[in-house]
Design a protein around this motif. Structure first.
Motif, mmCIF file in Angstrom:
data_model
loop_
_atom_site.group_PDB
_atom_site.id
_atom_site.type_symbol
_atom_site.label_atom_id
_atom_site.label_comp_id
_atom_site.label_asym_id
_atom_site.label_seq_id
_atom_site.Cartn_x
_atom_site.Cartn_y
_atom_site.Cartn_z
ATOM 1 N N UNK A 1 0.804 -1.222 0.000
ATOM 2 C CA UNK A 1 0.000 0.000 0.000
ATOM 3 C C UNK A 1 0.839 1.277 0.000
ATOM 4 N N UNK A 2 2.102 1.200 0.379
ATOM 5 C CA UNK A 2 2.946 2.399 0.413
ATOM 6 C C UNK A 2 3.137 3.015 -0.971
ATOM 7 N N UNK A 3 2.916 2.213 -2.007
ATOM 8 C CA UNK A 3 3.211 2.685 -3.359
ATOM 9 C C UNK A 3 1.966 3.076 -4.137
ATOM 10 N N UNK A 4 0.826 3.119 -3.475
ATOM 11 C CA UNK A 4 -0.386 3.565 -4.149
ATOM 12 C C UNK A 4 -0.178 4.976 -4.707
ATOM 13 N N UNK A 5 -0.526 5.151 -5.968
ATOM 14 C CA UNK A 5 -0.408 6.455 -6.594
ATOM 15 C C UNK A 5 0.935 6.742 -7.226
ATOM 16 N N UNK A 6 1.898 5.831 -7.070
ATOM 17 C CA UNK A 6 3.209 6.043 -7.693
ATOM 18 C C UNK A 6 3.717 4.741 -8.311
ATOM 19 N N UNK A 7 2.808 4.071 -9.042
ATOM 20 C CA UNK A 7 3.158 2.816 -9.693
ATOM 21 C C UNK A 7 2.915 2.910 -11.198
ATOM 22 N N UNK A 8 3.559 1.998 -11.929
ATOM 23 C CA UNK A 8 3.315 1.843 -13.370
ATOM 24 C C UNK A 8 2.835 0.421 -13.570
ATOM 25 N N UNK A 9 1.566 0.262 -13.905
ATOM 26 C CA UNK A 9 0.960 -1.058 -14.011
ATOM 27 C C UNK A 9 0.337 -1.248 -15.389
#
Length: 283
Positions: free
Chosen positions: A147-155
């Motif tokens: 959850x720490x990476x919500x909003x800063x991922x490339x999926x």
């Protein structure tokens, strides 16, 4: 089968290169663009120290020509801290952090082990089995990020492409036939690393590609390569790309990265080696 050799540097943001390899007055944001004009590849090593952002991968992708390929160094959190154990979430966070944004410019993933890490067959096999072999598989792993990476991922991916891996051990305990056999079974390349005799050099061909890291032949991370040494490496690389130096005679793609950057020799050596292989300098 047509095989290719790609030559570049490990990282490109070095103050000592400015006014030397990089022309005086070249702004920092255009340094990678300059690399792309003179080399065919580069190794992203910032990803080893900390997870990068998708925006960085997009910027790097858009700074270089279509022919250019990036290798990406896997995070030391996986290799040095977790020591390849229970790395599922860490791998998900890494693949979600942006390497898939490189698209067709994504090359092999490098996993460098610390010298204190011994050959542990079961641990290594479990880790290698967990690695994605296509970008589609990497995307599925990435969706498991925490959850720490919500909003800063490339999926997302533009195509499902093969994904290559290479491992660079630094312990003499890896001089074990079972290690090379394991890599062949998992189709992972054994990095050929020149480290001025600081660490063992392993040179078996274990995969469909060859990964070479040149850290300095006489002084680790510092010494440049002589013309004769570059000629020798060029001969070896040609033997891999034409298959004559491979045990089964099958040509291999080759990725070569100079990491002798302490005195600024890396980019000059990379350009000199590339010109030996192609007959002309890129640019």
């Amino acid at each position: 089968m047509t095989a290719h050799a790609r030559v570049g540097v490990s990282g490109w943001r070095y103050a000592g290169w400015r006014g030397d390899f990089y022309p005086r007055g070249l702004v920092q944001r255009r340094e990678l663009e300059y690399i792309g004009q003179h080399m065919s590849s580069a190794e992203i090593n910032g990803s080893f120290y900390s997870l990068q952002r998708p925006t960085s991968y997009v910027r790097w992708r858009d700074s270089v020509p279509d022919r250019f390929v990036f290798a990406v160094k896997g995070p030391r959190y996986v290799t040095h801290m977790l020591r390849l154990r229970s790395a599922g979430t860490a791998l998900a966070n890494f693949f979600a952090s942006g390497p898939l944004a490189l698209g067709a410019k994504l090359g092999p993933i490098l996993w460098q082990l610390p010298a204190r890490h011994p050959f542990e067959p079961e641990v290594l096999d479990a880790f290698l089995a967990s690695l994605p072999r296509t970008t589609g598989e990497a995307l599925e792993i990435a969706r498991g990020h925490d959850s720490r990476f919500e909003g800063r991922t490339w999926l997302e991916i533009d195509a499902d492409r093969p994904l290559r891996h290479s491992i660079e051990p630094r312990s003499a305990t890896f001089a074990d036939p079972d290690f090379a056999a394991l890599l062949r079974e998992r189709d992972v390349s054994l990095t050929i690393a020149d480290t001025a005799d600081t660490f063992p050099m392993f040179d078996e061909i274990t995969s469909d590609h060859v990964y070479v890291r040149l850290h300095g032949s006489r002084e680790l991370y510092a010494s440049g390569y002589t013309g004769d040494e570059l000629d020798d490496w060029a001969r070896r690389i040609r033997s891999w790309t034409d298959g004559s130096g491979c045990p089964d005679g099958v040509p291999r793609d080759v990725y070569v990265y100079f990491d002798n950057d302490a005195r600024g020799r890396a980019p000059h050596d990379a350009v000199a080696l590339e010109s030996r292989l192609t007959g002309v300098a890129i640019g």
